[in-house]
Write a protein that holds these residues in place. Structure first.
Motif, mmCIF file in Angstrom:
data_model
loop_
_atom_site.group_PDB
_atom_site.id
_atom_site.type_symbol
_atom_site.label_atom_id
_atom_site.label_comp_id
_atom_site.label_asym_id
_atom_site.label_seq_id
_atom_site.Cartn_x
_atom_site.Cartn_y
_atom_site.Cartn_z
ATOM 1 N N SER A 264 0.845 -1.179 0.000
ATOM 2 C CA SER A 264 0.000 0.000 0.000
ATOM 3 C C SER A 264 0.884 1.234 0.000
ATOM 4 O O SER A 264 1.906 1.280 0.697
ATOM 5 C CB SER A 264 -0.911 -0.010 1.236
ATOM 6 O OG SER A 264 -1.735 1.133 1.262
ATOM 7 N N VAL A 269 -3.969 11.643 -7.050
ATOM 8 C CA VAL A 269 -5.006 11.252 -8.007
ATOM 9 C C VAL A 269 -5.641 12.487 -8.628
ATOM 10 O O VAL A 269 -5.970 13.453 -7.930
ATOM 11 C CB VAL A 269 -6.093 10.403 -7.307
ATOM 12 C CG1 VAL A 269 -7.288 10.190 -8.238
ATOM 13 C CG2 VAL A 269 -5.523 9.061 -6.879
ATOM 14 N N ARG A 287 -8.559 -0.548 -12.690
ATOM 15 C CA ARG A 287 -8.399 -0.069 -11.316
ATOM 16 C C ARG A 287 -9.753 0.405 -10.785
ATOM 17 O O ARG A 287 -10.551 0.965 -11.521
ATOM 18 C CB ARG A 287 -7.396 1.079 -11.237
ATOM 19 C CG ARG A 287 -5.997 0.744 -11.707
ATOM 20 C CD ARG A 287 -5.053 1.919 -11.456
ATOM 21 N NE ARG A 287 -5.569 3.151 -12.051
ATOM 22 C CZ ARG A 287 -5.061 4.364 -11.820
ATOM 23 N NH1 ARG A 287 -4.029 4.495 -10.982
ATOM 24 N NH2 ARG A 287 -5.560 5.429 -12.410
ATOM 25 N N GLY A 289 -11.558 2.901 -8.028
ATOM 26 C CA GLY A 289 -11.248 4.063 -7.205
ATOM 27 C C GLY A 289 -12.468 4.598 -6.491
ATOM 28 O O GLY A 289 -13.536 4.750 -7.094
ATOM 29 N N ARG A 299 -3.240 3.911 -2.247
ATOM 30 C CA ARG A 299 -3.244 2.979 -3.370
ATOM 31 C C ARG A 299 -2.941 1.594 -2.827
ATOM 32 O O ARG A 299 -1.898 1.374 -2.207
ATOM 33 C CB ARG A 299 -2.194 3.365 -4.409
ATOM 34 C CG ARG A 299 -2.083 2.380 -5.584
ATOM 35 C CD ARG A 299 -0.897 2.729 -6.457
ATOM 36 N NE ARG A 299 -0.769 1.841 -7.604
ATOM 37 C CZ ARG A 299 -0.143 0.669 -7.585
ATOM 38 N NH1 ARG A 299 0.396 0.214 -6.457
ATOM 39 N NH2 ARG A 299 -0.055 -0.074 -8.678
ATOM 40 N N GLU A 301 -2.377 -2.298 -3.716
ATOM 41 C CA GLU A 301 -2.132 -3.344 -4.713
ATOM 42 C C GLU A 301 -2.477 -4.682 -4.091
ATOM 43 O O GLU A 301 -1.865 -5.099 -3.116
ATOM 44 C CB GLU A 301 -0.673 -3.338 -5.168
ATOM 45 C CG GLU A 301 -0.372 -4.409 -6.214
ATOM 46 C CD GLU A 301 1.092 -4.462 -6.619
ATOM 47 O OE1 GLU A 301 1.489 -5.453 -7.263
ATOM 48 O OE2 GLU A 301 1.833 -3.524 -6.261
ATOM 49 N N ILE A 307 -5.931 -3.419 -8.357
ATOM 50 C CA ILE A 307 -5.532 -2.136 -7.775
ATOM 51 C C ILE A 307 -6.772 -1.387 -7.302
ATOM 52 O O ILE A 307 -7.758 -1.287 -8.027
ATOM 53 C CB ILE A 307 -4.765 -1.265 -8.793
ATOM 54 C CG1 ILE A 307 -3.563 -2.023 -9.363
ATOM 55 C CG2 ILE A 307 -4.334 0.047 -8.147
ATOM 56 C CD1 ILE A 307 -2.497 -2.341 -8.349
ATOM 57 N N GLN A 308 -6.695 -0.861 -6.089
ATOM 58 C CA GLN A 308 -7.758 -0.033 -5.532
ATOM 59 C C GLN A 308 -7.163 1.272 -5.021
ATOM 60 O O GLN A 308 -6.042 1.281 -4.515
ATOM 61 C CB GLN A 308 -8.475 -0.755 -4.381
ATOM 62 C CG GLN A 308 -9.199 -2.014 -4.805
ATOM 63 C CD GLN A 308 -9.775 -2.772 -3.623
ATOM 64 O OE1 GLN A 308 -9.283 -2.684 -2.505
ATOM 65 N NE2 GLN A 308 -10.829 -3.534 -3.871
ATOM 66 N N LEU A 309 -7.927 2.369 -5.149
ATOM 67 C CA LEU A 309 -7.480 3.662 -4.650
ATOM 68 C C LEU A 309 -8.618 4.322 -3.883
ATOM 69 O O LEU A 309 -9.786 4.212 -4.256
ATOM 70 C CB LEU A 309 -7.044 4.591 -5.787
ATOM 71 C CG LEU A 309 -5.841 4.149 -6.624
ATOM 72 C CD1 LEU A 309 -6.317 3.487 -7.903
ATOM 73 C CD2 LEU A 309 -4.930 5.318 -6.936
#
Length: 378
Positions: A264, A269, A287, A289, A299, A301, A307-309
């Motif tokens: 992380s 962004v 991704r 978000g 962020r 991983e 991938i998430q934000l």
């Protein structure tokens, strides 16, 4: 470790999950609903008069045209919807949010457009033509219900545990071996803005009631207020289980299990440049978000190339604590697990791990030896 887990670990990106559900709910269901609607339309088309109503005003039909025009517009809408949403449902969806969105949109839009086509044909079967508003509203509600049901059936993400160590350059929270911590923060529109929007939606509902129907005014206001509460303000929490983001209605919109977190970090962004706007969104790279503003974000991983934000204040401490919890969730013996697969005895997660890495630069999660402690942002 299962075969799918091992494949995802070696390649970094496993297969897109729930292929059968995606094809059934996101492709077959929309095609069947659309086909059923147009089979009905074809059966009654000969009963339509040569001149049909194609537009309605406050006093009834105000424009007439041929049957071809009546059928052409909904046919184009149905075809374009299927051409765009079915391939997206079939080919995308590595993460559950993306999968639910594409499958739900495909099924919901197909149902709505098919229903609207049927409604506009049915009202022209009477002389004089009826009013299509009720049928269009019913088609819209049916599309919403079918879309939500299809999205719910698209399936959760399969568990793909990360097995490699958390990278040494990933920041950690400064916790002792027996210390536990919780980080929590709110994100989204401010309370003042949220209250203002709720009042505006309520006022619009009252206006609709005064000018027309109190029932539809109430339905409109309640639906929009619920959407505002569901998607404009969120609570984000990091603890030993990982990261979870919930709406004000308690609905989980984003989750990253600690044992699936590869690392992380904090990133910057740009909502429009990267995600095309604000809200719970996905981009062309898959991704996901939770984007409520521009600026710093956590962020995450996850294993399998996911991938998430989350854009949020105090992202550094949240990311550092998530790395620490991910490290604690790793199995003791990675080599044995990888080589022996399912035949290997399942290792137990370590109760605690000494913090290390560049987290000592001041980003500390509040902790109290052996007890939970919160870091609450607002």
């Amino acid at each position: 470790m299962t075969t799918a887990d091992a494949t995802a670990t070696r390649t970094g990106r496993g297969p897109v999950p729930h292929r059968g559900r995606r094809l059934l709910l996101g492709v077959a269901l929309p095609l069947l609903v659309t086909a059923a609607a147009w089979i009905y339309i074809a059966a009654v088309a000969s009963d339509l008069p040569s001149q049909v109503a194609v537009h309605w005003g406050t006093d009834g039909p105000d424009r007439w045209s041929s049957r071809t025009e009546l059928l052409l517009v909904p046919a184009i809408l149905c075809a374009v919807s299927l051409a765009i949403t079915c391939p997206l449902a079939a080919l995308t969806g590595r993460q559950s949010m993306t999968r639910r969105m594409t499958v739900g949109l495909s099924a919901g839009l197909a149902t709505m457009f098919a229903g609207i086509a049927v409604a506009t044909v049915q009202v022209n079967l009477t002389d004089p033509p009826g009013e299509p508003l009720a049928g269009i509203l019913m088609a819209s509600v049916a599309g919403l219900v079918v879309g939500i049901a299809a999205a719910a059936g698209a399936g959760d993400d399969p568990v793909v545990r990360a097995t490699e160590p958390v990278p040494a350059d990933a920041e950690r929270a400064d916790l002792g071996p027996t210390q536990r911590a919780v980080w929590a923060q709110g994100t989204g529109v401010s309370t003042g803005v949220l209250v203002t929007l709720v009042l505006v939606m309520a006022a619009i509902g009252v206006l609709m009631g005064v000018l027309g129907s109190w029932l539809w005014g109430a339905v409109f206001a309640i639906a929009l207020i619920a959407l505002e509460l569901a998607f404009l303000r969120f609570h984000v929490r990091v603890d030993a289980d990982g990261l979870v983001a919930r709406s004000m209605l308690g609905m989980t919109v984003l989750r990253a299990r600690a044992d699936e977190v590869v690392r992380s970090d904090v990133v910057q962004v740009e909502p429009f440049a990267e995600f095309g706007g604000w809200g719970l969104r996905t981009d062309a790279h898959g991704r996901v978000g939770l984007v409520t503003r521009r600026g710093e974000a956590i962020r995450v991983e996850r294993s399998g190339g996911r991938i998430q934000l989350v854009t949020i204040d105090d992202a550094g401490r949240g990311a550092a604590l998530l790395n620490t919890m991910a490290e604690r969730a790793r199995p003791v013996s990675r080599l044995e697990d990888t080589e022996l697969g399912d035949a290997a005895p399942r290792p137990q997660a370590r109760d605690a791990i000494e913090p290390h890495g560049p987290a000592a630069g001041g980003r500390k999660a509040a902790a109290d030896g052996g007890s939970d402690a919160g870091v609450v942002g607002d």
